[in-house]
Enzyme design. Structure first.
Site, PDB file in Angstrom:
ATOM      1  N   LYS A  13     -14.054   6.987  21.837  1.00 24.26           N
ATOM      2  CA  LYS A  13     -14.698   6.858  23.154  1.00 24.26           C
ATOM      3  C   LYS A  13     -14.447   8.108  24.004  1.00 24.26           C
ATOM      4  O   LYS A  13     -15.356   8.630  24.636  1.00 24.26           O
ATOM      5  CB  LYS A  13     -14.149   5.639  23.924  1.00 24.26           C
ATOM      6  CG  LYS A  13     -14.366   4.308  23.251  1.00 24.26           C
ATOM      7  CD  LYS A  13     -13.905   3.159  24.147  1.00 24.26           C
ATOM      8  CE  LYS A  13     -12.417   3.157  24.476  1.00 24.26           C
ATOM      9  NZ  LYS A  13     -11.536   2.946  23.321  1.00 24.26           N
ATOM     10  N   ARG A  88     -11.630  -3.928  29.962  1.00 23.13           N
ATOM     11  CA  ARG A  88     -11.006  -4.337  28.702  1.00 23.13           C
ATOM     12  C   ARG A  88     -10.816  -5.843  28.629  1.00 23.13           C
ATOM     13  O   ARG A  88     -10.314  -6.344  27.627  1.00 23.13           O
ATOM     14  CB  ARG A  88      -9.647  -3.671  28.575  1.00 23.13           C
ATOM     15  CG  ARG A  88      -9.630  -2.469  27.628  1.00 23.13           C
ATOM     16  CD  ARG A  88      -8.274  -1.851  27.741  1.00 23.13           C
ATOM     17  NE  ARG A  88      -7.819  -1.105  26.647  1.00 23.13           N
ATOM     18  CZ  ARG A  88      -7.787   0.226  26.608  1.00 23.13           C
ATOM     19  NH1 ARG A  88      -8.309   0.930  27.574  1.00 23.13           N
ATOM     20  NH2 ARG A  88      -7.228   0.835  25.589  1.00 23.13           N
ATOM     21  N   ARG A 127      -3.309  11.259  15.285  1.00 17.09           N
ATOM     22  CA  ARG A 127      -3.910  11.887  16.472  1.00 17.09           C
ATOM     23  C   ARG A 127      -2.873  12.697  17.265  1.00 17.09           C
ATOM     24  O   ARG A 127      -1.735  12.272  17.441  1.00 17.09           O
ATOM     25  CB  ARG A 127      -4.487  10.789  17.380  1.00 17.09           C
ATOM     26  CG  ARG A 127      -5.077  11.331  18.675  1.00 17.09           C
ATOM     27  CD  ARG A 127      -5.946  10.323  19.353  1.00 17.09           C
ATOM     28  NE  ARG A 127      -5.229   9.262  20.040  1.00 17.09           N
ATOM     29  CZ  ARG A 127      -5.805   8.321  20.775  1.00 17.09           C
ATOM     30  NH1 ARG A 127      -7.123   8.296  20.882  1.00 17.09           N
ATOM     31  NH2 ARG A 127      -5.100   7.392  21.371  1.00 17.09           N
ATOM     32  N   ARG A 155       0.962  10.776  21.419  1.00 15.96           N
ATOM     33  CA  ARG A 155       1.147   9.788  22.494  1.00 15.96           C
ATOM     34  C   ARG A 155       2.177   8.757  22.060  1.00 15.96           C
ATOM     35  O   ARG A 155       2.239   8.378  20.897  1.00 15.96           O
ATOM     36  CB  ARG A 155      -0.196   9.095  22.776  1.00 15.96           C
ATOM     37  CG  ARG A 155      -1.056   9.869  23.735  1.00 15.96           C
ATOM     38  CD  ARG A 155      -2.436   9.293  23.859  1.00 15.96           C
ATOM     39  NE  ARG A 155      -2.492   7.841  23.960  1.00 15.96           N
ATOM     40  CZ  ARG A 155      -3.611   7.162  24.202  1.00 15.96           C
ATOM     41  NH1 ARG A 155      -4.741   7.811  24.373  1.00 15.96           N
ATOM     42  NH2 ARG A 155      -3.606   5.857  24.278  1.00 15.96           N
ATOM     43  N   ARG A 166      -2.202  -2.818  19.491  1.00 13.89           N
ATOM     44  CA  ARG A 166      -3.357  -2.459  20.330  1.00 13.89           C
ATOM     45  C   ARG A 166      -4.658  -2.990  19.707  1.00 13.89           C
ATOM     46  O   ARG A 166      -5.552  -3.434  20.429  1.00 13.89           O
ATOM     47  CB  ARG A 166      -3.425  -0.938  20.523  1.00 13.89           C
ATOM     48  CG  ARG A 166      -2.316  -0.432  21.444  1.00 13.89           C
ATOM     49  CD  ARG A 166      -2.108   1.052  21.325  1.00 13.89           C
ATOM     50  NE  ARG A 166      -3.203   1.840  21.838  1.00 13.89           N
ATOM     51  CZ  ARG A 166      -3.407   3.127  21.520  1.00 13.89           C
ATOM     52  NH1 ARG A 166      -2.591   3.731  20.684  1.00 13.89           N
ATOM     53  NH2 ARG A 166      -4.416   3.768  22.046  1.00 13.89           N
TER      54      ARG A 166
HETATM   55  P1  AMP Z   1      -6.295   4.141  26.283  1.00 16.26           P
HETATM   56  O1  AMP Z   1      -5.967   5.563  26.537  1.00 16.26           O
HETATM   57  O2  AMP Z   1      -7.626   3.740  26.849  1.00 16.26           O
HETATM   58  O3  AMP Z   1      -6.148   3.748  24.829  1.00 16.26           O
HETATM   59  O4  AMP Z   1      -5.209   3.254  27.098  1.00 16.26           O
HETATM   60  C1  AMP Z   1      -3.837   3.359  26.824  1.00 16.26           C
HETATM   61  C2  AMP Z   1      -3.109   2.142  27.383  1.00 16.26           C
HETATM   62  O5  AMP Z   1      -3.297   2.081  28.809  1.00 16.26           O
HETATM   63  C3  AMP Z   1      -3.593   0.795  26.867  1.00 16.26           C
HETATM   64  O6  AMP Z   1      -3.005   0.439  25.613  1.00 16.26           O
HETATM   65  C4  AMP Z   1      -3.151  -0.133  28.000  1.00 16.26           C
HETATM   66  O7  AMP Z   1      -1.754  -0.377  27.958  1.00 16.26           O
HETATM   67  C5  AMP Z   1      -3.428   0.728  29.241  1.00 16.26           C
HETATM   68  N1  AMP Z   1      -4.813   0.536  29.724  1.00 16.26           N
HETATM   69  C6  AMP Z   1      -5.817   1.453  29.761  1.00 16.26           C
HETATM   70  N2  AMP Z   1      -6.933   0.932  30.256  1.00 16.26           N
HETATM   71  C7  AMP Z   1      -6.653  -0.363  30.551  1.00 16.26           C
HETATM   72  C8  AMP Z   1      -7.417  -1.447  31.069  1.00 16.26           C
HETATM   73  N3  AMP Z   1      -8.717  -1.304  31.401  1.00 16.26           N
HETATM   74  N4  AMP Z   1      -6.787  -2.647  31.249  1.00 16.26           N
HETATM   75  C9  AMP Z   1      -5.489  -2.806  30.941  1.00 16.26           C
HETATM   76  N5  AMP Z   1      -4.712  -1.846  30.413  1.00 16.26           N
HETATM   77  C10 AMP Z   1      -5.287  -0.613  30.221  1.00 16.26           C
END
Ligand code: AMP
Length: 210
Positions: A13, A88, A127, A155, A166
């Site tokens: 994404k 989400r 990654r 990360r 996740r």
């Molecule tokens: P991402 O970079 O989008 O994979 O997000 C990394 C982490 O941030 C996720 O595993 C969640 O812990 C938190 N996170 C990001 N976006 C959201 C969201 N919309 N709702 C809840 N937690 C989020």
């Protein structure tokens, strides 16, 4: 053009969002990036969010919804925006629709990038992310970003156990959004199991025909 990008973590994404930013000049709003920034600055929000993020769990809806509402109020979203990693949950999607309706706006399209779960595990554990420019790369690139020379790092939540959690969280809480946007008649799907340029070509064709 107000877009939502859907897809499991690691589906690509963020990478597609960056292409859309370049092509259409609209901002990417990544809740993951906003939260990681708060964590690295050690703000109260960051301290609260870190424990969920490290476990691969979702940060509570009310926290994330507040962040996105603030961000959508900024002037640079007037011509459109790409939401990456938000919503989400169904609650987040409903709150988003309500907040946009108050602003006289709506989501025009939800784009789902579909990738096989095993491909995602392999991708995410390999990654690497540039600390300086945020570019996503791979362990095979070594430790230095080939674009800006910044340090490439893994990360905290890209280890295998957290990645598996996740993906489970995605299936349980985020995948229902596919039906949510399908019912709204604005869902589009692309096969994300191919190289980045092939996926981008499909995304571009789709967006140009919206
Ligand atoms: P991402 O970079 O989008 O994979 O997000 C990394 C982490 O941030 C996720 O595993 C969640 O812990 C938190 N996170 C990001 N976006 C959201 C969201 N919309 N709702 C809840 N937690 C989020």
């Amino acid at each position: 053009m107000n877009l939502v990008l859907l897809g499991a973590p690691g589906a690509g994404k963020g990478t597609q969002a960056k292409h859309i930013v370049e092509e259409f000049g609209i901002p990417q709003i990544s809740t993951g990036d906003i939260l990681r920034c708060a964590v690295s600055r050690g703000t109260p929000l960051g301290l609260e969010a870190k424990k969920y993020m490290d476990a691969g769990d979702l940060v509570p809806d009310e926290v994330v919804i507040g962040l996105v509402k603030d961000r959508l109020g900024a002037g640079d979203t007037e011509g459109g925006f790409i939401l990456d990693g938000f919503p989400r949950t169904i609650v987040q999607a409903e709150e988003l629709d309500a907040a946009l309706a108050e602003m006289g706006k709506k989501i025009d399209s939800a784009l789902s990038v579909d990738v096989d779960p095993q491909v995602i595990i392999d991708r995410l554990t390999a990654r690497r992310t540039c600390r300086d420019c945020g570019r996503i790369s791979n362990i095979s690139e070594g430790e230095v970003c080939s674009v800006c020379g910044g340090e490439l790092y893994q990360r905290d939540d890209d280890n295998e156990a957290t990645v598996r959690n996740r993906l489970n969280v995605y299936d349980a809480q985020t995948a229902p959004l596919i039906d949510y946007y399908e019912d709204a008649g604005i869902l589009h799907r692309v096969n994300g199991d191919r190289d980045i340029i092939a996926v981008w070509q499909d995304v571009l064709d789709l967006l140009k025909n919206l």
